[in-house]
Design a protein around this motif. Structure first.
Motif, PDB file in Angstrom:
ATOM      1  N   ARG A  70       0.873  -1.174   0.000  1.00 56.30           N
ATOM      2  CA  ARG A  70       0.000   0.000   0.000  1.00 56.30           C
ATOM      3  C   ARG A  70       0.908   1.220   0.000  1.00 56.30           C
ATOM      4  N   TYR A  71       0.506   2.263  -0.703  1.00 60.06           N
ATOM      5  CA  TYR A  71       1.302   3.492  -0.656  1.00 60.06           C
ATOM      6  C   TYR A  71       0.486   4.611  -0.035  1.00 60.06           C
ATOM      7  N   HIS A  72       1.216   5.636   0.391  1.00 58.50           N
ATOM      8  CA  HIS A  72       0.588   6.804   0.985  1.00 58.50           C
ATOM      9  C   HIS A  72       1.377   8.032   0.548  1.00 58.50           C
ATOM     10  N   ASP A  73       0.682   9.116   0.275  1.00 57.52           N
ATOM     11  CA  ASP A  73       1.314  10.358  -0.161  1.00 57.52           C
ATOM     12  C   ASP A  73       1.325  11.370   0.973  1.00 57.52           C
ATOM     13  N   ILE A  74       2.475  12.005   1.147  1.00 57.73           N
ATOM     14  CA  ILE A  74       2.593  13.109   2.100  1.00 57.73           C
ATOM     15  C   ILE A  74       3.407  14.222   1.450  1.00 57.73           C
ATOM     16  N   SER A  75       3.289  15.406   1.995  1.00 56.16           N
ATOM     17  CA  SER A  75       4.115  16.541   1.603  1.00 56.16           C
ATOM     18  C   SER A  75       5.011  16.866   2.783  1.00 56.16           C
ATOM     19  N   MET A  76       6.301  16.981   2.506  1.00 57.68           N
ATOM     20  CA  MET A  76       7.246  17.209   3.602  1.00 57.68           C
ATOM     21  C   MET A  76       8.469  17.938   3.062  1.00 57.68           C
ATOM     22  N   GLY A  77       9.008  18.826   3.880  1.00 59.63           N
ATOM     23  CA  GLY A  77      10.239  19.514   3.540  1.00 59.63           C
ATOM     24  C   GLY A  77      11.427  18.823   4.184  1.00 59.63           C
ATOM     25  N   HIS A  78      12.603  19.115   3.653  1.00 60.22           N
ATOM     26  CA  HIS A  78      13.848  18.614   4.233  1.00 60.22           C
ATOM     27  C   HIS A  78      15.002  19.367   3.589  1.00 60.22           C
TER      28      HIS A  78
ATOM     29  N   SER B  35      24.787  19.844  -4.319  1.00 57.15           N
ATOM     30  CA  SER B  35      23.980  20.623  -5.256  1.00 57.15           C
ATOM     31  C   SER B  35      22.812  21.271  -4.512  1.00 57.15           C
ATOM     32  N   LYS B  36      21.718  21.482  -5.229  1.00 57.11           N
ATOM     33  CA  LYS B  36      20.610  22.266  -4.676  1.00 57.11           C
ATOM     34  C   LYS B  36      19.856  21.592  -3.531  1.00 57.11           C
ATOM     35  N   CYS B  37      20.029  20.300  -3.315  1.00 59.78           N
ATOM     36  CA  CYS B  37      19.335  19.635  -2.206  1.00 59.78           C
ATOM     37  C   CYS B  37      19.880  20.037  -0.835  1.00 59.78           C
ATOM     38  N   ARG B  38      20.950  20.832  -0.826  1.00 59.07           N
ATOM     39  CA  ARG B  38      21.470  21.351   0.442  1.00 59.07           C
ATOM     40  C   ARG B  38      20.572  22.468   0.996  1.00 59.07           C
ATOM     41  N   HIS B  39      19.708  22.999   0.128  1.00 57.05           N
ATOM     42  CA  HIS B  39      18.791  24.064   0.532  1.00 57.05           C
ATOM     43  C   HIS B  39      17.510  23.475   1.123  1.00 57.05           C
ATOM     44  N   LEU B  40      16.833  24.257   1.931  1.00 58.93           N
ATOM     45  CA  LEU B  40      15.513  23.857   2.407  1.00 58.93           C
ATOM     46  C   LEU B  40      14.586  23.759   1.204  1.00 58.93           C
ATOM     47  N   HIS B  41      13.905  22.636   1.074  1.00 59.03           N
ATOM     48  CA  HIS B  41      12.979  22.419  -0.038  1.00 59.03           C
ATOM     49  C   HIS B  41      12.018  21.308   0.361  1.00 59.03           C
ATOM     50  N   GLY B  42      11.098  20.964  -0.491  1.00 55.10           N
ATOM     51  CA  GLY B  42      10.135  19.927  -0.146  1.00 55.10           C
ATOM     52  C   GLY B  42       9.778  19.048  -1.322  1.00 55.10           C
ATOM     53  N   HIS B  43       9.078  17.968  -0.993  1.00 54.67           N
ATOM     54  CA  HIS B  43       8.632  16.998  -1.991  1.00 54.67           C
ATOM     55  C   HIS B  43       7.210  16.559  -1.674  1.00 54.67           C
ATOM     56  N   ASN B  44       6.534  16.106  -2.688  1.00 51.04           N
ATOM     57  CA  ASN B  44       5.306  15.349  -2.506  1.00 51.04           C
ATOM     58  C   ASN B  44       5.731  13.888  -2.553  1.00 51.04           C
ATOM     59  N   TYR B  45       6.013  13.349  -1.378  1.00 49.70           N
ATOM     60  CA  TYR B  45       6.524  11.990  -1.267  1.00 49.70           C
ATOM     61  C   TYR B  45       5.413  10.973  -1.483  1.00 49.70           C
ATOM     62  N   ARG B  46       5.764   9.885  -2.120  1.00 47.92           N
ATOM     63  CA  ARG B  46       4.909   8.699  -2.175  1.00 47.92           C
ATOM     64  C   ARG B  46       5.701   7.599  -1.483  1.00 47.92           C
ATOM     65  N   ILE B  47       5.139   7.069  -0.413  1.00 47.73           N
ATOM     66  CA  ILE B  47       5.832   6.060   0.384  1.00 47.73           C
ATOM     67  C   ILE B  47       5.079   4.743   0.270  1.00 47.73           C
TER      68      ILE B  47
ATOM     69  N   HIS C 178       3.365  17.504   6.103  1.00 52.63           N
ATOM     70  CA  HIS C 178       3.394  18.959   6.207  1.00 52.63           C
ATOM     71  C   HIS C 178       4.300  19.454   7.328  1.00 52.63           C
ATOM     72  N   ARG C 179       5.428  18.769   7.468  1.00 56.42           N
ATOM     73  CA  ARG C 179       6.460  19.184   8.422  1.00 56.42           C
ATOM     74  C   ARG C 179       7.788  19.320   7.693  1.00 56.42           C
ATOM     75  N   MET C 180       8.767  19.829   8.402  1.00 58.89           N
ATOM     76  CA  MET C 180      10.124  19.963   7.882  1.00 58.89           C
ATOM     77  C   MET C 180      10.995  18.956   8.620  1.00 58.89           C
ATOM     78  N   MET C 181      11.517  17.968   7.877  1.00 61.48           N
ATOM     79  CA  MET C 181      12.382  16.948   8.465  1.00 61.48           C
ATOM     80  C   MET C 181      13.811  17.497   8.524  1.00 61.48           C
ATOM     81  N   ILE C 182      14.351  17.535   9.716  1.00 59.27           N
ATOM     82  CA  ILE C 182      15.688  18.100   9.936  1.00 59.27           C
ATOM     83  C   ILE C 182      16.521  17.114  10.747  1.00 59.27           C
TER      84      ILE C 182
END
Length: 139
Positions: free
Chosen positions: A6-14, A21-33, A68-72
């Motif tokens: 089963r999959y689930h979609d979330i939105s999360m920053g990290h 490269s650019k992933c060192r910046h704060l950004h987010g994804h619409n993750y599918r897990i 809808h959180r920021m993973m740090i």
């Protein structure tokens, strides 16, 4: 071995500390897990687990803790300032939040906690950051 998924979609920053490269910046994804579960035997109805149990035990955990959180990472140098600015928005983890590390954490920590006593094993987790990019961890 019989598995169910089963999959689930979330939105999360990290951000990925030390990324070249650019992933060192704060950004987010619409993750599918994707959660892949297995059991040593089928239940009396012929199932590994009811799909709603995966939703209730694993998908809802994602909703409560990560959506809808920021993973740090706990060692991220930005953490003290982010805690000062947005303490309730953070999900602090003991690893640099790459898709690979997220998948490992879900299989080795979250799965065993959430499926405890069910006879079900979270065998694999695939974390899609985008439609083109994913990482998976399997026991």
């Amino acid at each position: 071995m019989i598995t169910v998924e089963r999959y689930h979609d979330i939105s999360m920053g990290h951000r990925v500390v030390g990324h070249e490269s650019k992933c060192r910046h704060l950004h987010g994804h619409n993750y599918r897990i994707h959660f892949v579960c297995s059991a040593s035997e089928l239940d009396p109805l012929g199932r590994v687990i009811d799909f709603s149990e995966i939703r209730d035990r694993l998908c809802m955990w994602l909703e409560e803790h990560w959506d809808h959180r920021m993973m740090i990472w706990s060692e991220d140098p930005l953490l003290p300032e982010l805690q000062r600015l947005v303490p309730g928005d953070l999900c602090i983890v003991p690893f640099n939040p790459t898709a690979e590390q997220i998948a490992i954490h879900l299989v080795s920590v979250v799965g065993p906690e959430q499926l405890k006593g069910s006879g079900i094993t979270l065998l694999e987790c695939r974390v899609e950051e985008t439609r083109k990019c994913s990482a998976a961890y399997r026991l």
